[in-house]
Design an enzyme around this catalytic site. Sequence first.
Site, short mmCIF file in Angstrom:
data_model
loop_
_atom_site.label_atom_id
_atom_site.label_comp_id
_atom_site.label_asym_id
_atom_site.label_seq_id
_atom_site.Cartn_x
_atom_site.Cartn_y
_atom_site.Cartn_z
N ASP A 280 10.34 8.30 2.48
CA ASP A 280 8.88 8.26 2.34
C ASP A 280 8.22 9.11 3.42
OD1 ASP A 280 6.44 6.49 1.13
OD2 ASP A 280 6.13 6.88 3.27
N TYR B 216 1.63 13.34 7.74
CA TYR B 216 2.60 13.04 8.80
C TYR B 216 3.08 14.30 9.52
CZ TYR B 216 3.12 8.51 6.37
OH TYR B 216 2.90 7.29 5.77
N LYS C 69 2.55 12.30 -0.23
CA LYS C 69 1.22 11.80 -0.56
C LYS C 69 0.15 12.90 -0.49
CE LYS C 69 2.72 7.54 1.68
NZ LYS C 69 3.83 8.06 2.47
#
Length: 280
Positions: A44, A49, A78
């Site tokens: 993930d 990030y 995402k």
Amino acid sequence: MTSVKFFNGYSMPLVGLGTWQSSDPTELEKALDAALEAGYRHIDTAYMYENEAVIGGVLKRWLDSGKIKREELFVVTKLPPIGMRPEHVPHFIQLSLKSLQLDYLDLYLVHMPVGFNRPQIDRIMKVSKIQPANHQIELHAYFQRPALVEACKKHNITIVAYAPIGSPGRKQLYAARGITFTPIGIMEDPVVVEIAKNHSKTPAQVLMRLLVQQEIAVIPKSVNPERLRQNFDLFSFELTPTELEKLKALDQGPDGRTFSMNLLGPALKEHPEGKYVFID
């Protein structure tokens, strides 16, 4: 059961590696290698990030070596808040694919959608041509959100729990930003500790087993090889009905929430869906 199925028949491993706060390239590479060696296949990450390129490099090395096949991996990233317009989605997907050095993603999430609670889910289900496949939410023994979990299961939406052990590592990150964060101490809870001793497991394993036993996926983050192996070892034991009752009794409702969306500031209050943020 080590995986959970989506509405379309595809499966997602119940245990994944969370990579939030993993921005040091060398540290992250070592953690990914250790995780893949331990058997992790669910990774993930997120555009926000800023570590997709590092992850992509490690995955390419493993794929090129033949040690794993692409179809064995389940890679999640995402859409960032700055890309939440229909015309921007393809752009950000392509950026993530390029960084990850992949031809496709297994799951693409909307990062920090405002609210996304039961009324919103019902509204989306009534108008969507393709229904939502997954909801990633803060979920742990102190914040179990039974009504929201039930709503997702009703609509066949899988759930991934972030912060399944309370995200104690946030203290250092928040301190660097001048934000006070006190770990909730969930792993020191006497009930959790007792159950862990009964199974010769760690408190973290018990907390995550509580979730995966309900078919809720978990994405613990660690860079410690031994802890990575422990976090993945959630299927060698099972909580008894009595133990499940004791753990479910730890739920503190909204008071157990540890991630505050107030960090988003005034923009959140002005958002048309802002009123839903703290409602399940």
